[in-house]
Design a protein around this motif. Structure first.
Motif, short mmCIF file in Angstrom:
data_model
loop_
_atom_site.label_atom_id
_atom_site.label_comp_id
_atom_site.label_asym_id
_atom_site.label_seq_id
_atom_site.Cartn_x
_atom_site.Cartn_y
_atom_site.Cartn_z
N ARG B 218 47.52 98.57 -14.15
CA ARG B 218 46.96 98.30 -12.84
C ARG B 218 47.91 98.81 -11.77
O ARG B 218 47.51 99.12 -10.67
N GLY B 219 49.19 98.83 -12.12
CA GLY B 219 50.17 99.36 -11.19
C GLY B 219 50.84 98.29 -10.38
O GLY B 219 51.80 98.52 -9.68
N TYR B 220 50.36 97.07 -10.42
CA TYR B 220 50.98 95.98 -9.65
C TYR B 220 50.73 94.68 -10.38
O TYR B 220 49.80 94.54 -11.15
N LEU B 226 50.85 94.79 -3.56
CA LEU B 226 50.24 96.05 -3.15
C LEU B 226 50.62 96.47 -1.75
O LEU B 226 50.87 97.63 -1.48
N ALA B 257 46.68 103.13 -12.44
CA ALA B 257 47.86 103.47 -11.65
C ALA B 257 49.08 103.67 -12.54
O ALA B 257 50.21 103.73 -12.05
N GLY B 301 47.73 100.78 -5.27
CA GLY B 301 48.41 100.48 -6.53
C GLY B 301 49.25 101.68 -6.99
O GLY B 301 50.39 101.55 -7.44
N THR B 304 52.32 102.00 -4.90
CA THR B 304 53.30 100.99 -5.26
C THR B 304 54.01 101.38 -6.56
O THR B 304 55.23 101.19 -6.71
#
Lengths: 262, 365
Positions: B218-220, B226, B257, B301, B304
């Motif tokens: 998800r990236g976060y 975020l 992400a 995302g 980040t």
């Protein structure tokens, strides 16, 4: 002294029973004479008028007084017991069951008994009755049976008159202190009455009539000893018939209770 | 006035009284009206007497003629009543006779209820159903029992009330569990501590290998991450240097992400390590595919994720690295694109931060 007393007691007892015996014989002769021609119709009507309709004012007045007294007296008592609503019933029941018949019997015995005793007594002492027998007129039939029959027939009617005037005056006396219609008074008074409360006491006075008739005629026809005897007969007629009415009432009330239960 | 007339008047008048009396009393006994007889059986007649009223709809319509005891011990008392013919229209076979009383101590009478219209008519001598009379002594007995039970009920209530009182007193004094719950602050503190521990546990879970992948893709880890370092737009001054990347090359999947080919950022990282910079903005945009909202989140995302990579792997002041998620942007191609725009310290004044956490970098000199 003692012997004299015993002698007197004995003769008293003997004359007591002799009196009843003679009364019985007399009644038998009157009853026997009453059946069979000739019917003394005119004399019967005359006697019925003098015993019945001429006694009416007296009896109605006595009944009215009784009604007023009953209303005045019982209202106080009934109010004390919280049963004032029963006043009409008390007046009506008291009058038709006992007061009316007895008051009528006593009034008539006083008025008629004395009259018959004095009339027949004076006829006896002036030997008119003997003359009647000589001229083939049965004095038992002409004099006694007509009077007895008139008493027998008139007493119930006079009782009705006494009852009616007593109830009416009782209503007036009641309505003066506590207004109510005559209709409501009669409705309340007769609500629990049955014919057994009404008819037997009326018929009972026929017996009172018989007593008055027989005793008065008997006392009048056996009169002895001139005008003094006439007075004695008049007095004894009233006293004895009143006494017998009250004594007979005891038996009759019990008889009615047993034979006609309300 | 002749004696005959006088006598006749007297006789007629008194006989009229006799007739009036007989009819007034007789009508109450229904003697002169045609009647029919109805019977009812009662277990107990409660003092009903011969000659008592029989009422139909509250009206006097008859008389009790006879009350007979049964001739067997399991029989019932039979009450025979004479009713007026007029009542035949309302009294039917299913009428019910009940013995009632005028007031508490008044006279007893029989009340017969109306029958149903469809039921059969009553015939002379029929027996109808009966209802047991209210016996005063029974009534008094029942009232007594009722009062007794009410009394014990009140006693019970009193007991309950005193129990409640002692309970509330104990609660007030801090006795027992509920009392402790209400009065003891340590419970709240423990619950609070428990909640904190739970939050930490949840945090730990996020880093657990089973779940780590999800968050990494998800990236976060937290939605607040975020925009923690986000800025609304780039400074207006000219950047020192710009590194551009194609989205398809640096991200594993188009809708994730997660970074791939991280070595690509080596150059940018080295540059940032080597040069004193005022602000580095990671600007990410995605292609026109997908929903606008989701794409904006994806771009944030991704930005980040890049920023995190730079912060983790290079020795630089990560507070000066900011993110901008542009979302859908025209002309970026399906894979989207990423830029790292570096500004000198002098020219790095930027607009207000978007993120809730704000940023000290915004006040850079």
């Amino acid at each position: 002294m003692l012997i004299d007393l015993l002698q007197a007691t004995k003769s008293g007892i003997v004359s007591f029973f002799e009196w009843f015996g003679e009364l019985g014989l007399f009644c038998g002769q009157v009853v026997r004479a009453a059946f069979g021609a000739p019917w003394e119709g005119r004399e019967l009507v005359r006697q019925m008028d003098s015993i019945g309709s001429k006694s009416f004012p007296l009896v109605a007045l006595a009944g009215a007084a009784t009604g007023v007294v009953l209303s005045l007296q019982t209202r106080e008592s009934l109010t004390r017991f919280g049963a004032k609503a029963m006043l009409p019933a008390v007046i009506v029941f008291s009058l038709i069951k006992e007061s009316g018949p007895v008051i009528t019997g006593l009034i008539v015995s006083g008025r008629v008994g004395a009259g018959i005793g004095a009339e027949l007594g004076s006829m006896r002492v002036t030997e008119q009755i003997d003359a009647m027998e000589v001229s083939a007129v049965n004095p038992y039939k002409f004099l006694a049976s007509t009077r007895v029959l008139a008493c027998l027939l008139m007493l119930p009617l006079l009782t009705l008159a006494a009852d009616a005037s007593g109830i009416f005056l009782g209503w007036i006396s009641t309505t003066l202190s506590h207004p109510m219609t005559l209709r409501l008074f009669l409705h309340n008074g007769l609500r629990d009455a049955t014919l057994n409360d009404f008819l037997p006491p009326i018929c009972k006075t026929a017996v009172f009539g018989l007593i008055i008739g027989f005793v008065s005629c008997f006392q009048g026809m056996r009169t002895r000893g001139g005008t003094e005897g006439v007075g004695r007969s008049a007095t004894s007629s009233v006293v004895l018939s009143s006494l017998f009415i009250i004594l007979a009432d005891v038996i009759l009330v019990r008889f009615i209770q047993v034979v006609f239960p309300s | 006035m002749s004696q005959t007339f006088r006598l006749g008047l007297f006789i007629v008048a008194t006989l009229a009284v006799l007739v009036a009396g007989v009819f007034m009393i007789g009508s109450r006994e229904s003697m002169f009206q045609s009647t029919y007889r109805v019977k009812a059986d009662f277990q107990n007649v409660a003092g009903l007497a011969d000659g008592a009223d029989v009422r139909v709809g509250g009206l006097h319509e008859g008389t009790v003629k006879q009350i007979q005891l049964p001739n067997r011990s399991d029989g019932k008392v039979t009450v025979s009543m004479d009713l007026q013919k007029a009542t035949r229209d309302v009294l039917k076979k299913d009428s019910v006779a009940a013995i009632k009383s005028e007031g508490l101590i008044g006279d007893k009478y029989v009340e017969i209820s109306f029958g149903t219209d469809s039921a059969a008519q009553l015939k002379n001598g029929d027996t109808i159903a009966s209802e047991a009379p209210i016996d005063m002594s029974n009534l008094v007995k029942k009232a007594d029992q009722l009062l007794d039970s009410a009394k014990s009920g009140v006693a019970d209530l009193n007991g309950t009330a005193s129990n409640l009182k002692s309970i509330s007193a104990k609660v007030d004094q801090g006795k027992g569990t509920v009392g402790a719950l209400i009065n003891d602050k340590t419970v709240y503190q423990k619950v609070n501590a428990g909640a904190t521990a739970l939050a930490e546990d949840a945090e730990a879970l996020k880093h657990n290998f089973l779940l780590r992948g999800f968050f990494k893709n998800r990236g976060y880890e937290d939605a607040s991450d975020l925009t923690k370092n986000a800025i609304a737009h780039l400074p207006e001054s000219t950047p020192m240097k710009t590194f551009e990347y194609d989205g398809r090359e640096i991200f594993a999947k188009p809708n994730e992400a997660k970074l791939k080919n991280e070595k690509t950022f080596q150059e940018a990282g080295d540059y940032l390590q080597a040069n004193k910079f005022g602000l580095a903005a990671v600007v990410v945009s995605v292609g026109m595919k997908g929903e606008t909202d989701k794409d904006r989140v994806l771009s944030e995302g991704r930005a980040t994720a890049i920023r995190d990579y730079l912060a983790k792997n290079f020795r630089l002041d990560d507070t000066r690295i900011k993110t901008i998620g542009l979302g859908k942007t025209n002309g970026t191609g399906d894979g989207g694109k990423a830029e790292i725009v570096v500004y000198s310290a002098a020219s790095s004044a930027v607009g207000p931060a978007v993120g809730p956490a704000g940023s000290p970098a915004l006040q850079t000199k």
